[in-house]
Design a protein around this motif. Structure first.
Motif, PDB file in Angstrom:
ATOM      1  N   VAL A 185       0.855  -1.184   0.000  1.00 12.36           N
ATOM      2  CA  VAL A 185       0.000   0.000   0.000  1.00 12.36           C
ATOM      3  C   VAL A 185       0.889   1.231   0.000  1.00 12.36           C
ATOM      4  N   ARG A 186       0.730   2.064  -1.020  1.00  5.51           N
ATOM      5  CA  ARG A 186       1.541   3.285  -1.106  1.00  5.51           C
ATOM      6  C   ARG A 186       0.934   4.362  -0.227  1.00  5.51           C
ATOM      7  N   VAL A 187       1.784   4.962   0.604  1.00  5.78           N
ATOM      8  CA  VAL A 187       1.314   6.000   1.514  1.00  5.78           C
ATOM      9  C   VAL A 187       2.086   7.296   1.287  1.00  5.78           C
ATOM     10  N   ARG A 188       1.422   8.388   1.658  1.00  3.34           N
ATOM     11  CA  ARG A 188       2.055   9.706   1.647  1.00  3.34           C
ATOM     12  C   ARG A 188       2.415  10.044   3.084  1.00  3.34           C
ATOM     13  N   SER A 189       3.689  10.188   3.333  1.00  2.00           N
ATOM     14  CA  SER A 189       4.124  10.423   4.711  1.00  2.00           C
ATOM     15  C   SER A 189       4.005  11.875   5.139  1.00  2.00           C
ATOM     16  N   ARG A 248      14.765   9.776   6.832  1.00  2.00           N
ATOM     17  CA  ARG A 248      14.669   9.480   8.261  1.00  2.00           C
ATOM     18  C   ARG A 248      13.307   9.910   8.809  1.00  2.00           C
ATOM     19  N   GLU A 249      12.890  11.123   8.496  1.00  2.00           N
ATOM     20  CA  GLU A 249      11.617  11.622   9.002  1.00  2.00           C
ATOM     21  C   GLU A 249      10.445  10.854   8.412  1.00  2.00           C
ATOM     22  N   SER A 250      10.513  10.577   7.129  1.00  2.00           N
ATOM     23  CA  SER A 250       9.436   9.829   6.482  1.00  2.00           C
ATOM     24  C   SER A 250       9.306   8.430   7.073  1.00  2.00           C
ATOM     25  N   ALA A 251      10.444   7.764   7.272  1.00  2.00           N
ATOM     26  CA  ALA A 251      10.411   6.411   7.827  1.00  2.00           C
ATOM     27  C   ALA A 251       9.805   6.408   9.221  1.00  2.00           C
ATOM     28  N   ALA A 252      10.120   7.419  10.021  1.00  2.00           N
ATOM     29  CA  ALA A 252       9.554   7.479  11.371  1.00  2.00           C
ATOM     30  C   ALA A 252       8.038   7.550  11.324  1.00  2.00           C
ATOM     31  N   ARG A 253       7.499   8.348  10.414  1.00  2.00           N
ATOM     32  CA  ARG A 253       6.047   8.482  10.317  1.00  2.00           C
ATOM     33  C   ARG A 253       5.402   7.203   9.784  1.00  2.00           C
ATOM     34  N   VAL A 254       6.037   6.589   8.793  1.00  2.00           N
ATOM     35  CA  VAL A 254       5.471   5.363   8.226  1.00  2.00           C
ATOM     36  C   VAL A 254       5.550   4.220   9.225  1.00  2.00           C
ATOM     37  N   ILE A 296      19.991   5.615   6.217  1.00  2.00           N
ATOM     38  CA  ILE A 296      18.574   5.273   6.116  1.00  2.00           C
ATOM     39  C   ILE A 296      18.259   4.030   6.937  1.00  2.00           C
ATOM     40  N   VAL A 297      19.058   2.993   6.757  1.00  2.00           N
ATOM     41  CA  VAL A 297      18.770   1.737   7.463  1.00  2.00           C
ATOM     42  C   VAL A 297      18.980   1.895   8.964  1.00  2.00           C
ATOM     43  N   ASP A 298      20.006   2.615   9.373  1.00  2.00           N
ATOM     44  CA  ASP A 298      20.210   2.857  10.804  1.00  2.00           C
ATOM     45  C   ASP A 298      18.994   3.564  11.410  1.00  2.00           C
ATOM     46  N   ALA A 299      18.460   4.550  10.684  1.00  2.70           N
ATOM     47  CA  ALA A 299      17.303   5.288  11.188  1.00  2.70           C
ATOM     48  C   ALA A 299      16.086   4.382  11.320  1.00  2.70           C
TER      49      ALA A 299
END
Length: 478
Positions: A185-189, A248-254, A296-299
């Protein structure tokens, strides 16, 4: 990078310094196989550019096969190593929209990448090239029922669903065919990459994907379906991104959404898209891919640990960073013209250099205001650096190939001019505007060259004009 201390030209942007040598090839901007020989002529992967132009004409898009392969392998290794440090796994898919041909698909597949497609044509190209259907991801905000049916029939590995209507279309198709289909599912972060507005694809007011709030309902619906299998989330924040902060910020929200979804079922995959930037000019400074992968992966790993959730399988979709830097386009200069331009209370001269291509073979400058570099390729120029604008031959004032560059002032008709970093989004976005045939794409490797996409001819253009022939009526016509 060596530049002169003299003030910039009054018409030049602040980022463009006057070079001490207007023949130099800036490292990181030009393909690894581009060289200037002792006599001044450039070679590409061991072949003189004049020989390439003589054989295939101009414009011609050149691709260094070894560099494409090396970049694909390096990106895959970087993300797999970064994930392995945290006990996880990573997959890399080549984003075919950057430039897809059968040979490109075979090269990246040989280096361990899957292929990401976003149309029936891209899907069929990948399949015809021998890419296993299970190694293909299918994107798109408006996939037709026939496209979805074809994807399910051939067993595409993952379909990235983009809307509630698409979920229902897929539900009907998979039920009728009795075949299961994995989806993301594609999301907009809500994270807006620091890039051109048309290239940033995760902010809220745009056509792709579900909001983070809408995605929960979409996943709940998918989990109700017998033949549609929810595999995880996808989020792509934009293109030509140089740093880690946006990811980093996008991954946190997703991952906040991921945590909520994991409470009621598995969420095995997180696909963070691509968009890794490349250098088009010496002012660009993209981070090494290993640095991006680690960051990216560390975050993601840190966020997962803080939330007490397992690290999902991570997927990435680079395109430009695989093929873009390996490409170079050759043009022939037709005319040059100095133009006096107002500059404050005085005026200054810009040298217009017109070539035999333009926005039909590379529309990015016209569409996005993209910046490129250029050099005389058939010889070393002797003149002092002159602020130049390389323009095309189309009937548009915005038909610009390279907006700002310093070229030797003695650039002249008949010279070959090379533009680097055109492996991505040039041939892929080319057109027949003004009835100009699209140029060939030539792969070069080990001193040998071969066409991987044939150039068009005037006969090709005329053959499509139904008014110039009497084709047999198709079904439904009289």
């Amino acid at each position: 990078m060596v530049t002169s201390p003299v003030p910039a030209h009054p018409l030049a942007p602040a980022w463009l310094a006057v070079p001490t040598d207007a023949n130099d090839l800036a490292e990181g901007v030009w393909p690894a196989g581009a060289r200037r020989e002792a006599d001044g002529e450039m070679t590409f992967a061991g072949i003189r550019v004049t020989a390439l132009a003589a054989r295939w004409g101009t414009p011609v898009v050149l691709i260094d096969e070894d560099e494409v392969r090396a970049r694909a392998a390096r990106i895959r290794a970087a993300f797999q190593a970064a994930a392995a440090r945290h006990g996880g796994a990573a997959r890399v898919y080549y984003a075919g929209k950057a430039f897809l041909s059968a040979e490109i698909a075979r090269w990246v597949r040989a280096e361990g990448l899957g292929v990401d497609v976003c149309s029936r044509g891209e899907l069929e190209t990948a399949l015809a090239a021998g890419v296993p259907a299970g190694e293909i991801g299918f994107h798109g905000n408006n996939k037709s029922a026939s496209e979805l049916e074809r994807a399910v029939e051939v067993g595409v590995g993952t379909i990235i669903v983009d809307s509630p209507l698409e979920i229902e279309r897929l539900a009907a198709i998979t039920e009728r065919l009795g075949r299961p289909q994995r989806v993301l599912v594609r999301v907009r972060s809500g994270v807006h990459a620091d890039t051109h507005a048309f290239l940033a694809t995760a902010h809220e007011d745009q056509k792709f994907g579900f909001s983070l709030e809408e995605a929960e309902g979409a996943v709940a619906r998918i989990r109700e379906l017998a033949h549609v299998e929810f595999s995880g989330l996808h989020c792509h924040i934009g293109s030509q991104i140089f740093g880690v902060d946006g990811f980093r910020e996008s991954a946190a929200r997703v991952l906040e959404l991921h945590e909520r979804l994991a409470a009621s079922g598995p969420v095995p995959v997180l696909n963070l898209g691509g968009g890794f930037g490349i250098a088009y000019t010496r002012a660009d400074d993209p981070a090494p891919i290993e640095e991006l992968a680690d960051g990216i992966v560390d975050a993601v790993a840190a966020e997962c640990q803080a939330r007490g959730i397992a690290l999902p399988t991570l997927s990435f979709e680079p395109g430009r960073s695989v093929v873009g830097p390996a490409g170079m386009t050759l043009y022939e200069v037709g005319t040059t013209k100095p133009v006096q331009v107002a500059a404050g209370e005085s005026s200054a001269t810009r040298l217009y250099v017109a070539v035999d291509g333009g926005m039909s073979d590379n529309p990015r400058t016209a569409l996005y205001g993209a910046q490129y570099s250029a050099r005389i390729a058939s010889r070393a120029g002797d003149g002092d650096p002159a602020l130049a604008r390389v323009v095309g031959m189309h009937c548009e004032s915005g038909d610009i190939v390279v907006d700002h560059e310093f070229l030797p002032s003695d650039v002249a008709p008949g010279d070959l001019v090379a533009v680097p970093a055109t492996g991505a989004y040039s041939a892929a976005m080319s057109s027949n505007y003004n009835h100009v045939p699209r140029p060939p794409v030539v792969a070069v490797r080990g001193g040998e060259a071969r066409v991987i996409v044939r150039g068009e001819t005037i006969d090709d253009l005329l053959a499509r004009d139904a008014g110039l022939a009497a084709p047999a009526p198709t079904k439904g016509e009289k």
